[in-house]
Design a protein around this motif. Structure first.
Motif, PDB file in Angstrom:
ATOM      1  N   ARG A   1       0.824  -1.213   0.000  1.00 41.96           N
ATOM      2  CA  ARG A   1       0.000   0.000   0.000  1.00 41.96           C
ATOM      3  C   ARG A   1       0.859   1.264   0.000  1.00 41.96           C
ATOM      4  NH1 ARG A   1      -5.269  -0.375   2.004  1.00 41.96           N
ATOM      5  NH2 ARG A   1      -4.883   1.266   3.507  1.00 41.96           N
TER       6      ARG A   1
ATOM      7  N   ASN B   1       1.645   2.544  -3.859  1.00 44.25           N
ATOM      8  CA  ASN B   1       0.770   3.510  -4.550  1.00 44.25           C
ATOM      9  C   ASN B   1       0.228   4.574  -3.595  1.00 44.25           C
ATOM     10  OD1 ASN B   1      -1.101   2.005  -3.197  1.00 44.25           O
ATOM     11  ND2 ASN B   1      -2.446   1.677  -4.956  1.00 44.25           N
TER      12      ASN B   1
ATOM     13  N   LEU C   1      -1.259   4.577  -0.743  1.00 40.56           N
ATOM     14  CA  LEU C   1      -2.447   4.503   0.108  1.00 40.56           C
ATOM     15  C   LEU C   1      -1.990   4.672   1.552  1.00 40.56           C
ATOM     16  CD1 LEU C   1      -4.685   1.709  -1.450  1.00 40.56           C
ATOM     17  CD2 LEU C   1      -4.810   4.178  -1.718  1.00 40.56           C
ATOM     18  N   GLU C   2      -0.717   4.313   1.796  1.00 44.44           N
ATOM     19  CA  GLU C   2      -0.082   4.615   3.079  1.00 44.44           C
ATOM     20  C   GLU C   2       1.153   5.449   2.777  1.00 44.44           C
ATOM     21  OE1 GLU C   2      -1.402   3.776   5.847  1.00 44.44           O
ATOM     22  OE2 GLU C   2      -2.657   2.017   5.421  1.00 44.44           O
TER      23      GLU C   2
ATOM     24  N   GLU D   1      -0.343  10.871  -8.449  1.00 44.90           N
ATOM     25  CA  GLU D   1      -1.316  10.489  -9.478  1.00 44.90           C
ATOM     26  C   GLU D   1      -0.631   9.829 -10.666  1.00 44.90           C
ATOM     27  OE1 GLU D   1      -3.959  13.774 -10.215  1.00 44.90           O
ATOM     28  OE2 GLU D   1      -4.923  13.507  -8.273  1.00 44.90           O
TER      29      GLU D   1
ATOM     30  N   ARG E   1      -0.102   6.304  -9.648  1.00 40.77           N
ATOM     31  CA  ARG E   1      -1.350   5.536  -9.549  1.00 40.77           C
ATOM     32  C   ARG E   1      -1.924   5.183 -10.910  1.00 40.77           C
ATOM     33  NH1 ARG E   1      -4.048   8.854  -4.511  1.00 40.77           N
ATOM     34  NH2 ARG E   1      -2.981   7.721  -2.852  1.00 40.77           N
ATOM     35  N   ARG E   2      -1.608   6.003 -11.925  1.00 35.25           N
ATOM     36  CA  ARG E   2      -2.072   5.662 -13.277  1.00 35.25           C
ATOM     37  C   ARG E   2      -1.396   4.397 -13.793  1.00 35.25           C
ATOM     38  NH1 ARG E   2      -3.217  10.254 -16.991  1.00 35.25           N
ATOM     39  NH2 ARG E   2      -4.086  11.905 -15.703  1.00 35.25           N
TER      40      ARG E   2
ATOM     41  N   MET F   1      -4.572  -1.805  -8.547  1.00 33.10           N
ATOM     42  CA  MET F   1      -4.603  -2.493  -7.256  1.00 33.10           C
ATOM     43  C   MET F   1      -5.897  -3.285  -7.095  1.00 33.10           C
ATOM     44  SD  MET F   1      -3.629  -1.076  -3.558  1.00 33.10           S
ATOM     45  CE  MET F   1      -3.090  -2.230  -2.326  1.00 33.10           C
TER      46      MET F   1
ATOM     47  N   PHE G   1      -8.096  -5.314  -4.095  1.00 31.47           N
ATOM     48  CA  PHE G   1      -8.182  -5.352  -2.640  1.00 31.47           C
ATOM     49  C   PHE G   1      -8.796  -6.660  -2.142  1.00 31.47           C
ATOM     50  CE2 PHE G   1      -8.363  -0.996  -4.037  1.00 31.47           C
ATOM     51  CZ  PHE G   1      -7.565  -0.302  -3.135  1.00 31.47           C
TER      52      PHE G   1
ATOM     53  N   ASN H   1     -13.921  -3.854  -2.993  1.00 26.97           N
ATOM     54  CA  ASN H   1     -14.101  -2.401  -3.081  1.00 26.97           C
ATOM     55  C   ASN H   1     -14.651  -1.934  -4.417  1.00 26.97           C
ATOM     56  OD1 ASN H   1     -13.100  -2.391  -0.547  1.00 26.97           O
ATOM     57  ND2 ASN H   1     -11.130  -1.472  -1.066  1.00 26.97           N
TER      58      ASN H   1
ATOM     59  N   ALA I   1     -12.643   5.163 -14.332  1.00 31.35           N
ATOM     60  CA  ALA I   1     -11.296   5.743 -14.313  1.00 31.35           C
ATOM     61  C   ALA I   1     -10.773   6.055 -15.721  1.00 31.35           C
ATOM     62  CB  ALA I   1     -10.341   4.824 -13.567  1.00 31.35           C
TER      63      ALA I   1
ATOM     64  N   VAL J   1     -10.010   9.792 -15.692  1.00 32.33           N
ATOM     65  CA  VAL J   1      -8.583  10.022 -15.455  1.00 32.33           C
ATOM     66  C   VAL J   1      -7.821  10.075 -16.770  1.00 32.33           C
ATOM     67  CG1 VAL J   1      -6.510   9.130 -14.347  1.00 32.33           C
ATOM     68  CG2 VAL J   1      -8.722   8.920 -13.204  1.00 32.33           C
TER      69      VAL J   1
ATOM     70  N   ARG K   1     -11.342  -4.159 -13.547  1.00 30.96           N
ATOM     71  CA  ARG K   1     -11.404  -2.711 -13.348  1.00 30.96           C
ATOM     72  C   ARG K   1     -10.001  -2.116 -13.261  1.00 30.96           C
ATOM     73  NH1 ARG K   1     -14.150  -0.105  -8.030  1.00 30.96           N
ATOM     74  NH2 ARG K   1     -12.362  -1.090  -7.027  1.00 30.96           N
TER      75      ARG K   1
ATOM     76  N   MET L   1      -7.211   0.455 -16.751  1.00 32.77           N
ATOM     77  CA  MET L   1      -6.325   1.615 -16.821  1.00 32.77           C
ATOM     78  C   MET L   1      -5.024   1.278 -17.536  1.00 32.77           C
ATOM     79  SD  MET L   1      -7.493   4.466 -15.576  1.00 32.77           S
ATOM     80  CE  MET L   1      -6.218   5.471 -14.798  1.00 32.77           C
TER      81      MET L   1
ATOM     82  N   GLN M   1     -13.823   2.228  -0.092  1.00 27.90           N
ATOM     83  CA  GLN M   1     -14.347   3.012  -1.206  1.00 27.90           C
ATOM     84  C   GLN M   1     -13.422   4.183  -1.520  1.00 27.90           C
ATOM     85  OE1 GLN M   1     -17.288   2.507  -3.120  1.00 27.90           O
ATOM     86  NE2 GLN M   1     -16.992   0.492  -2.218  1.00 27.90           N
TER      87      GLN M   1
ATOM     88  N   ALA N   1     -10.165   2.636  -3.025  1.00 28.84           N
ATOM     89  CA  ALA N   1     -10.308   2.193  -4.409  1.00 28.84           C
ATOM     90  C   ALA N   1     -10.278   3.392  -5.351  1.00 28.84           C
ATOM     91  CB  ALA N   1     -11.610   1.411  -4.583  1.00 28.84           C
TER      92      ALA N   1
ATOM     93  N   ALA O   1      -6.717   4.636  -5.509  1.00 31.64           N
ATOM     94  CA  ALA O   1      -5.842   3.741  -6.267  1.00 31.64           C
ATOM     95  C   ALA O   1      -6.056   3.891  -7.767  1.00 31.64           C
ATOM     96  CB  ALA O   1      -6.077   2.290  -5.841  1.00 31.64           C
ATOM     97  N   MET O   2      -7.244   4.367  -8.167  1.00 29.56           N
ATOM     98  CA  MET O   2      -7.526   4.545  -9.596  1.00 29.56           C
ATOM     99  C   MET O   2      -7.075   5.910 -10.088  1.00 29.56           C
ATOM    100  SD  MET O   2     -11.358   3.105  -9.446  1.00 29.56           S
ATOM    101  CE  MET O   2     -11.797   2.774 -11.103  1.00 29.56           C
ATOM    102  N   ALA O   3      -6.404   6.672  -9.231  1.00 32.06           N
ATOM    103  CA  ALA O   3      -5.854   7.977  -9.599  1.00 32.06           C
ATOM    104  C   ALA O   3      -6.934   9.039  -9.824  1.00 32.06           C
ATOM    105  CB  ALA O   3      -4.943   7.899 -10.822  1.00 32.06           C
ATOM    106  N   LEU O   4      -8.133   8.825  -9.264  1.00 28.87           N
ATOM    107  CA  LEU O   4      -9.142   9.891  -9.322  1.00 28.87           C
ATOM    108  C   LEU O   4      -8.672  11.031  -8.422  1.00 28.87           C
ATOM    109  CD1 LEU O   4     -12.470   7.849  -8.920  1.00 28.87           C
ATOM    110  CD2 LEU O   4     -11.518   8.788 -11.011  1.00 28.87           C
TER     111      LEU O   4
END
Lengths: 256, 427
Positions: A59, A62, A64-65, A87, A90-91, A95, A97, A101, A115, A119, A163, A167, B322, B325, B328-331
């Motif tokens: 995590r 990317n 998230l942490e 960003e 992340r593109r 990921m 989970f 999610n 996305a 994005v 999903r 990307m 949520q 996610a 992680a999708m770069a939104l």
């Protein structure tokens, strides 16, 4: 199997580099001095007891942490607090989970196209085409117009993989993708992951599915108490674990 | 019958048991299943029947619908003649009598606007058109004359252009993008020139009717305007407050928490009195802000704080996954909030949100404290006539009935919305 595991990756470029990464949750030292290089196309399986920091590690990749010390470089971009950098990474990094999610208020198709449309600014029609081809690949195109709540756990996780793939990521992170699944659904998800691995995707999987590790991993990493204790090719890792902690852990999960 | 004919893996399904005991059976099971239940049923039915007879007797059979003065009503049932005599005042207050068609159509326009926007299929650009046209008609009818300042046009151009450039970047075609850019540029340059004093303070005058100032407004349109526009502005404002309260930036978070706690900590009445009595003291002499507008702003501020807390509940109910996610999708933050978080959070809070709306619809009646003639206040005033003294019950019942229609509609709509929005998404 032995021939595949012996694949030489020494002269392939690293796409992820972790140098002296440290992280604390309050006083708790959850990652200590993690060094890790992931080559392009490499498949890495991370295992370890719960609380060992393996999820936190991926995590961090990317963001998230947030790690507090050390450097994380993904595709030549060094992670920093700069939103642009985060960003950009992340593109390139998809990921999956443990708890899927998926977005429950959107149809499966909308979950997949969201996305790319927002994005990557892909035109809606193209995004839907890509999405449908990926749903075909994970073998559930007929579910496209349903909502996540109407699907089984295994189907939801396959949608989640599709999903992330929408990307067109260069790297895929899997955070215990089969742990929340009923036993009879684990295989359908693993099959999709194995297929993805065979196509050459760079993957880091936190999982306890040792069969999966044997089948596709180039390297298995064992983590305990925030450290990388041992890493090796799967054959060697399972046959001759060197560290006592690794032996203990393998003994616990393989003796069923 | 054997199961031989069935394919492997199939199981013969039995039909569920049917109930053929009829109404008597239903009553026996549900109303008289034991001695205790039977006695309770009988006692309650008797009580309901007694109250109903009394009510019908008073409200219908002995009621007077045609009296021309209160004295003719004495000693009988309900004096509905009073309502008949006063209903135009109750509904429209002191609005010039021969012009009552204007507030009537304003009410109809607002109702149409509300009913149309209740339909989920309208939740797109149509909503803006509905509210633009509806509001324009409503206020044109109420005021009779509108003067739309140039500045407003410029602000609208800037906002539309800015939002268009921001939201449609990379999606819209070049022509559309250029329109947005042109709009934003015109708005920006125009506003700058306006501030610099180069552009004159021109305004577009639309004046088909005689001007009626807000102090003459009264009755149902006042209540509806206060409630509708109060909530329409308080809703996005409350969303911003709720998001701000969860912000990582300490200053924004602090401001939002401070505002919410401050507003929640004082009664609406004190806020209204502050808006009506104290605010003018702070304004430089010569500037006045319409009392109605001040009350409207007070209602918006107050409702915003409450709505923010309701929405915060919804935001907190969303699983962390949520947010992750979406990250992680770069939104980016705006995309994550508008596409993922709010649609789910608002769904969760529909019942408490409508509950808040209903509360505020009724709370607008507090403006009578500062001398604004909302529906309850005009009903109150109808009692003052010495010719009709002594029938407060009828007037208040009538007012209560009108309030009930509005609140009950909202309650039903809440139910519909919950079902509609959860279509297909439930497990």
């Amino acid at each position: 199997m032995a021939a595949r595991a012996a694949r030489d990756l020494s002269d392939v470029t690293s796409v992820i580099q972790l140098r002296g990464v440290n992280k604390w949750f309050g006083q708790f030292h959850v990652l200590s001095d993690i060094n890790l290089d992931v080559k392009e196309g490499e498949k890495i399986v991370i295992c370890g007891p719960s609380g060992s920091g393996k999820s936190t590690l991926i995590r961090c990749i990317n963001r998230l942490e947030e790690h507090q010390r050390g450097d994380i470089v993904v595709h030549g971009v060094t992670l920093s607090n700069d939103v642009k950098n985060i960003e950009a990474i992340r593109r390139e990094v998809g990921m999956v989970f443990q708890s899927f999610n998926l977005f429950p208020h959107l149809t499966i198709l909308d979950n997949l196209t969201l996305a790319p449309i927002w994005v990557k600014k892909t035109p809606k029609k193209d995004a839907e085409e890509i999405a449908m081809s990926l749903l075909n690949r994970v073998r559930i195109p007929e579910q496209a117009l349903k909502y996540p709540g109407q699907l089984s756990g295994g189907q939801q996780q396959r949608v989640a993989i599709a999903r992330a793939l929408c990307m067109r990521p260069k790297i895929m992170l899997f955070d215990e993708p089969t742990s929340a699944l009923a036993p009879e659904m684990v295989k359908e998800v693993l099959d999709v992951m194995i297929e993805l691995a065979r196509e050459g995707m760079t993957m880091i999987c936190v999982t306890h599915e040792m069969g999966f590790a044997r089948a596709v991993a180039d390297r298995v990493i064992f983590m305990d108490r925030g450290e990388i204790v041992e890493q090796n090719e799967p054959e060697e890792f399972f046959a001759n674990p060197r560290n006592e902690r690794t032996k203990l852990f393998l003994g616990q999960i393989l003796h069923h | 019958m054997t199961d031989d004919a069935l394919p492997v893996g199939e199981r013969r399904q039995l039909a569920p048991p049917t109930d053929d005991s009829g109404a008597l059976g239903w009553a026996r099971r549900n109303l008289f299943s034991s001695w205790g239940n039977g006695v309770t049923t009988v006692v309650l039915i008797a009580a309901i029947a007694w109250i109903l007879t009394w009510l019908l007797e008073w409200a219908l059979f002995t009621a007077n619908f045609t009296a021309t003065a209160g004295s003719e009503c004495r000693g009988q049932g309900a004096c509905w003649a009073l309502i008949r005599e006063k209903f135009r005042y109750i509904f429209f207050g002191s609005f010039p009598y021969e012009q009552h068609w204007r507030p009537l159509f304003a009410v109809i326009a607002m109702l149409a606007m509300l009913v149309l926007s209740a339909d989920r299929r309208m939740w797109n650009w149509r909503l803006l058109v509905i509210w633009g046209v509806g509001s324009f008609v409503t206020f044109l009818l109420m005021f009779g004359q509108l003067h739309i300042p140039l500045t407003l046009f410029l602000v609208v151009a800037l906002v539309v252009g800015g939002v268009g450039v921001g939201m449609r970047k990379g999606i819209a075609r070049a022509g559309e993008m250029n329109t947005y850019r042109a709009l934003a540029a015109v708005g920006l340059v125009g506003l700058a020139l306006r501030v610099a004093g180069i552009l004159p303070a021109w305004s577009l005058a639309i004046a088909p009717l005689s001007f009626v100032e807000t102090s003459l407004w009264g009755g149902l349109p006042v209540t509806m305007i206060l409630a509708t526009y109060g909530l329409v502005f308080a809703f996005p404002y409350g969303i911003l407050l709720a998001l701000g309260r969860r912000s990582n930036l300490p200053l924004i978070k602090g401001l939002c928490v401070g505002f919410i706690e401050l507003i929640r900590g004082v009664p609406l009445i004190s806020l209204l009195i502050m808006a009506s009595v104290m605010l003018p003291l702070f304004l430089p002499s010569g500037t006045t802000i319409d009392k109605f507008l001040r009350a409207q702003v007070a209602v918006i501020l107050f409702a915003g704080a409450y709505i923010a807390e309701v929405i915060r509940g919804g935001l907190q109910s969303l699983p962390k996954g949520q947010f992750e996610a979406a990250d992680a999708m770069a939104l980016n933050y705006a995309q994550k909030t508008l596409l993922i978080i709010l649609p789910q959070a608002l769904r969760v809070v529909i019942p408490p949100l409508i509950n808040t709306f209903i509360g505020f619809f009724k709370d607008t009646s507090l403006v009578l404290i500062i001398g604004i003639f909302d529906f309850l206040n005009t009903a109150n005033q109808a009692l003052v006539d010495p010719n009709w003294a002594g029938f407060p019950g009828e007037v208040y019942l009538f007012a209560a009935f009108v309030y009930f229609i509005f609140c009950f509609s909202m309650s039903r709509y809440s139910k519909y919305l919950e079902l509609e929005l959860n279509k297909g998404t439930r497990r």
